[in-house]
Each structure stands twice: as C-alpha cells, then as structure tokens.
Design a protein around this motif. Structure first.
Motif, PDB file in Angstrom:
ATOM      1  N   MET A 151       4.751  52.997 -23.200  1.00 33.12           N
ATOM      2  CA  MET A 151       3.964  52.524 -24.021  1.00 33.12           C
ATOM      3  C   MET A 151       3.388  50.820 -23.256  1.00 33.12           C
ATOM      4  SD  MET A 151       6.026  50.776 -27.322  1.00 33.12           S
ATOM      5  CE  MET A 151       6.246  49.113 -27.222  1.00 33.12           C
ATOM      6  N   ALA A 152       2.668  50.863 -24.262  1.00 28.85           N
ATOM      7  CA  ALA A 152       1.142  49.741 -23.882  1.00 28.85           C
ATOM      8  C   ALA A 152       2.145  48.385 -24.474  1.00 28.85           C
ATOM      9  CB  ALA A 152       0.192  49.337 -24.075  1.00 28.85           C
ATOM     10  N   GLU A 153       2.149  47.505 -23.487  1.00 27.09           N
ATOM     11  CA  GLU A 153       2.784  46.054 -23.822  1.00 27.09           C
ATOM     12  C   GLU A 153       1.997  44.799 -23.860  1.00 27.09           C
ATOM     13  OE1 GLU A 153       6.780  45.645 -22.885  1.00 27.09           O
ATOM     14  OE2 GLU A 153       7.306  47.439 -22.579  1.00 27.09           O
ATOM     15  N   TRP A 154       2.683  44.239 -24.561  1.00 26.59           N
ATOM     16  CA  TRP A 154       1.643  42.814 -24.652  1.00 26.59           C
ATOM     17  C   TRP A 154       1.321  42.230 -23.270  1.00 26.59           C
ATOM     18  CZ3 TRP A 154      -2.667  41.475 -26.642  1.00 26.59           C
ATOM     19  CH2 TRP A 154      -3.208  39.805 -26.986  1.00 26.59           C
ATOM     20  N   SER A 155       0.909  42.425 -22.832  1.00 24.24           N
ATOM     21  CA  SER A 155       0.584  41.405 -21.804  1.00 24.24           C
ATOM     22  C   SER A 155      -0.189  40.388 -21.071  1.00 24.24           C
ATOM     23  CB  SER A 155       1.317  42.792 -21.054  1.00 24.24           C
ATOM     24  OG  SER A 155      -0.254  43.961 -19.716  1.00 24.24           O
ATOM     25  N   GLY A 156      -0.999  40.477 -21.858  1.00 29.75           N
ATOM     26  CA  GLY A 156      -1.981  39.719 -21.640  1.00 29.75           C
ATOM     27  C   GLY A 156      -3.572  40.614 -20.796  1.00 29.75           C
ATOM     28  N   ARG A 157      -3.065  42.165 -20.946  1.00 26.16           N
ATOM     29  CA  ARG A 157      -4.011  43.269 -19.835  1.00 26.16           C
ATOM     30  C   ARG A 157      -4.838  43.343 -21.628  1.00 26.16           C
ATOM     31  NH1 ARG A 157      -2.406  46.675 -15.071  1.00 26.16           N
ATOM     32  NH2 ARG A 157      -4.633  47.688 -15.254  1.00 26.16           N
ATOM     33  N   PRO A 158      -5.566  44.650 -21.235  1.00 30.12           N
ATOM     34  CA  PRO A 158      -6.256  45.377 -22.352  1.00 30.12           C
ATOM     35  C   PRO A 158      -4.989  46.631 -22.619  1.00 30.12           C
ATOM     36  CG  PRO A 158      -7.688  44.616 -21.765  1.00 30.12           C
ATOM     37  CD  PRO A 158      -6.996  43.944 -21.035  1.00 30.12           C
ATOM     38  N   ALA A 159      -4.469  47.209 -22.849  1.00 28.31           N
ATOM     39  CA  ALA A 159      -3.733  48.570 -23.462  1.00 28.31           C
ATOM     40  C   ALA A 159      -4.447  49.634 -22.723  1.00 28.31           C
ATOM     41  CB  ALA A 159      -3.285  48.775 -24.997  1.00 28.31           C
ATOM     42  N   TYR A 160      -6.144  49.870 -22.810  1.00 26.41           N
ATOM     43  CA  TYR A 160      -6.272  51.122 -22.273  1.00 26.41           C
ATOM     44  C   TYR A 160      -6.289  50.393 -20.623  1.00 26.41           C
ATOM     45  CZ  TYR A 160     -10.864  48.262 -20.538  1.00 26.41           C
ATOM     46  OH  TYR A 160     -11.455  47.621 -19.368  1.00 26.41           O
ATOM     47  N   GLN A 161      -6.135  49.530 -20.360  1.00 27.60           N
ATOM     48  CA  GLN A 161      -6.394  49.477 -18.525  1.00 27.60           C
ATOM     49  C   GLN A 161      -4.353  49.755 -18.406  1.00 27.60           C
ATOM     50  OE1 GLN A 161      -7.264  45.327 -17.981  1.00 27.60           O
ATOM     51  NE2 GLN A 161      -9.568  46.000 -18.590  1.00 27.60           N
ATOM     52  N   LEU A 185      -6.461  44.577  -7.662  1.00 31.74           N
ATOM     53  CA  LEU A 185      -5.646  43.095  -7.137  1.00 31.74           C
ATOM     54  C   LEU A 185      -5.997  42.439  -8.157  1.00 31.74           C
ATOM     55  CD1 LEU A 185      -6.125  45.316  -3.473  1.00 31.74           C
ATOM     56  CD2 LEU A 185      -4.147  44.778  -4.465  1.00 31.74           C
ATOM     57  N   LEU A 186      -7.165  41.985  -8.052  1.00 32.47           N
ATOM     58  CA  LEU A 186      -7.261  41.073  -8.103  1.00 32.47           C
ATOM     59  C   LEU A 186      -6.918  40.569  -9.756  1.00 32.47           C
ATOM     60  CD1 LEU A 186     -11.352  40.168  -7.585  1.00 32.47           C
ATOM     61  CD2 LEU A 186      -9.209  39.118  -6.410  1.00 32.47           C
ATOM     62  N   ALA A 187      -6.681  41.564 -10.687  1.00 36.09           N
ATOM     63  CA  ALA A 187      -6.298  40.871 -11.743  1.00 36.09           C
ATOM     64  C   ALA A 187      -4.638  40.777 -11.406  1.00 36.09           C
ATOM     65  CB  ALA A 187      -6.396  42.711 -12.391  1.00 36.09           C
ATOM     66  N   SER A 188      -4.002  41.153 -10.519  1.00 39.26           N
ATOM     67  CA  SER A 188      -2.897  41.098 -10.470  1.00 39.26           C
ATOM     68  C   SER A 188      -2.599  39.820  -9.669  1.00 39.26           C
ATOM     69  CB  SER A 188      -1.895  42.638  -9.539  1.00 39.26           C
ATOM     70  OG  SER A 188      -2.563  43.561 -10.179  1.00 39.26           O
ATOM     71  N   LEU A 189      -3.153  39.742  -8.725  1.00 38.00           N
ATOM     72  CA  LEU A 189      -2.906  38.294  -8.223  1.00 38.00           C
ATOM     73  C   LEU A 189      -3.257  37.266  -9.488  1.00 38.00           C
ATOM     74  CD1 LEU A 189      -2.969  36.660  -5.679  1.00 38.00           C
ATOM     75  CD2 LEU A 189      -5.490  36.663  -5.501  1.00 38.00           C
ATOM     76  N   ASP A 190      -3.954  37.486 -10.655  1.00 38.24           N
ATOM     77  CA  ASP A 190      -4.625  36.419 -11.403  1.00 38.24           C
ATOM     78  C   ASP A 190      -3.162  36.312 -12.097  1.00 38.24           C
ATOM     79  OD1 ASP A 190      -7.500  35.621 -10.975  1.00 38.24           O
ATOM     80  OD2 ASP A 190      -8.004  36.749 -12.362  1.00 38.24           O
ATOM     81  N   GLN A 219      -0.639  34.577 -10.148  1.00 40.06           N
ATOM     82  CA  GLN A 219      -0.128  32.886 -10.336  1.00 40.06           C
ATOM     83  C   GLN A 219      -0.752  32.396 -11.539  1.00 40.06           C
ATOM     84  OE1 GLN A 219      -4.904  33.040  -9.139  1.00 40.06           O
ATOM     85  NE2 GLN A 219      -4.097  32.408  -6.916  1.00 40.06           N
ATOM     86  N   ASP A 220      -0.584  32.788 -12.868  1.00 40.79           N
ATOM     87  CA  ASP A 220      -0.139  32.305 -14.100  1.00 40.79           C
ATOM     88  C   ASP A 220       1.484  32.023 -14.036  1.00 40.79           C
ATOM     89  OD1 ASP A 220      -2.936  32.467 -14.827  1.00 40.79           O
ATOM     90  OD2 ASP A 220      -2.922  33.803 -15.298  1.00 40.79           O
ATOM     91  N   ARG A 221       1.697  33.015 -13.676  1.00 40.89           N
ATOM     92  CA  ARG A 221       3.082  33.601 -13.831  1.00 40.89           C
ATOM     93  C   ARG A 221       3.958  32.829 -12.315  1.00 40.89           C
ATOM     94  NH1 ARG A 221       5.046  39.297 -12.457  1.00 40.89           N
ATOM     95  NH2 ARG A 221       7.285  38.180 -13.887  1.00 40.89           N
ATOM     96  N   LEU A 222       3.506  32.091 -11.442  1.00 36.75           N
ATOM     97  CA  LEU A 222       3.731  31.193 -10.499  1.00 36.75           C
ATOM     98  C   LEU A 222       3.676  30.102 -11.333  1.00 36.75           C
ATOM     99  CD1 LEU A 222       4.874  30.528  -7.965  1.00 36.75           C
ATOM    100  CD2 LEU A 222       2.358  30.202  -6.378  1.00 36.75           C
ATOM    101  N   ARG A 223       2.680  29.462 -11.623  1.00 37.26           N
ATOM    102  CA  ARG A 223       2.383  28.243 -12.721  1.00 37.26           C
ATOM    103  C   ARG A 223       3.767  28.379 -13.771  1.00 37.26           C
ATOM    104  NH1 ARG A 223       0.393  27.247 -16.336  1.00 37.26           N
ATOM    105  NH2 ARG A 223      -0.870  29.276 -17.267  1.00 37.26           N
ATOM    106  N   GLN A 224       3.671  29.271 -13.820  1.00 34.05           N
ATOM    107  CA  GLN A 224       4.800  28.995 -15.899  1.00 34.05           C
ATOM    108  C   GLN A 224       6.059  28.773 -15.289  1.00 34.05           C
ATOM    109  OE1 GLN A 224       4.361  32.275 -17.546  1.00 34.05           O
ATOM    110  NE2 GLN A 224       2.253  31.733 -18.213  1.00 34.05           N
ATOM    111  N   LEU A 225       5.671  29.352 -14.077  1.00 38.26           N
ATOM    112  CA  LEU A 225       7.911  29.102 -13.156  1.00 38.26           C
ATOM    113  C   LEU A 225       7.820  27.337 -12.099  1.00 38.26           C
ATOM    114  CD1 LEU A 225       8.420  32.492 -11.167  1.00 38.26           C
ATOM    115  CD2 LEU A 225      10.015  31.585 -12.840  1.00 38.26           C
ATOM    116  N   GLU A 226       6.731  27.069 -11.797  1.00 40.72           N
ATOM    117  CA  GLU A 226       6.485  25.535 -11.404  1.00 40.72           C
ATOM    118  C   GLU A 226       6.731  24.499 -12.628  1.00 40.72           C
ATOM    119  OE1 GLU A 226       2.397  26.219  -9.458  1.00 40.72           O
ATOM    120  OE2 GLU A 226       3.926  26.166  -6.839  1.00 40.72           O
ATOM    121  N   GLU A 227       6.119  24.849 -13.541  1.00 35.83           N
ATOM    122  CA  GLU A 227       6.592  24.048 -15.096  1.00 35.83           C
ATOM    123  C   GLU A 227       7.910  23.938 -15.066  1.00 35.83           C
ATOM    124  OE1 GLU A 227       3.032  25.467 -17.614  1.00 35.83           O
ATOM    125  OE2 GLU A 227       1.555  24.551 -16.533  1.00 35.83           O
ATOM    126  N   ARG A 228       8.233  25.512 -15.061  1.00 35.09           N
ATOM    127  CA  ARG A 228       9.837  25.484 -15.626  1.00 35.09           C
ATOM    128  C   ARG A 228      10.943  24.791 -14.627  1.00 35.09           C
ATOM    129  NH1 ARG A 228      11.320  31.373 -17.329  1.00 35.09           N
ATOM    130  NH2 ARG A 228      13.109  30.717 -17.450  1.00 35.09           N
TER     131      ARG A 228
END
Length: 125
Positions: free
Chosen positions: A1-11, A93-98, A101-110
């Motif tokens: 099932m496509a999950e709400w992850s910020g990535r389009p469902a088709y991807q 790979l670039l999308a995964s890296l982005d 990076q977002d997840r790392l930033r969120q963890l650093e903030e937490r």
C-alpha cells in the motif's frame, strides 16, 4: 500500500515493483500482475498504477504489449545499463538522500529539545 511519505504514490508503487525485480521475485520475461491486481495490492487508483508502469518502462525495466500486459524486460548478460535506468537510479538515490537529510534534521531538533531542560533548544554558536 502506498503510504503518506511525501513521495508520490506512483513512485512508491514503482519502487515496490522495482524492488521485486531486483530481488528476483519478478524475473525477466515474467508478466506483471494485472492493473486491477496492482490497484488492489497497493490500494491505489488505476492512474497511479499506470504512472508507475510508465516510469518502469522509461527506466527500461519493463515492456508492455497492448492487450497482453506488462513484462519484466529481458536482459542480455553483457548488456549495458541504459542512460534512462542510470538517471532513474540517480534520481532515486538523490530522493533517498533528501529524505534521510530531512529525517536527520528532525532527529537533531528532537535531541536538541530533549537536551535543553527549558525546551528552548540548544543555540548553535
């Protein structure tokens, strides 16, 4: 099932199929499940499935035949990876890296909020 992850469902659907192809559960020459089966399996619309299949075709991973379905692309043992596939892999790979990076930033903030008892966050000087 496509999950709400910020990535389009088709991807997400395309990635799931790509993973099955790379893992060998969908071998060269194998017919992909029908449009209806893919819709049901991933709980998405026909448009999403069609876009996912179009992406896999553009990447050179599948071929489609009108009225017969889509099949995993046969590969010669010595065949070179197509530029479209290389671009697709680089994009993934670039999308995964982005995303990482977002997840790392969120963890650093937490962590910063947890380390500062006042909850103000740690200033970066």
């Amino acid at each position: 099932m496509a999950e709400w992850s910020g990535r389009p469902a088709y991807q997400q659907v395309a990635q799931a199929l790509r993973d099955q192809i790379r893992a060998g559960s969908l071998r060269p020459g194998t017919q992909l499940p029908s449009l209806a089966d893919l819709m049901q399996e991933h709980r998405v619309s026909s448009t999403v499935v069609r876009m996912a299949l179009a992406q896999l075709r553009a990447d050179g991973l599948i071929v489609s035949h009108q009225g017969k379905g889509s099949f995993v692309q046969e590969r010669d043992a010595g065949a070179q990876t197509s530029p479209a596939v290389e671009r697709g892999v680089a994009k993934e790979l670039l999308a995964s890296l982005d995303s990482l990076q977002d997840r790392l930033r969120q963890l650093e903030e937490r962590v910063s909020r947890l380390e500062d008892p006042a909850g103000r966050g740690v200033s970066k000087t």
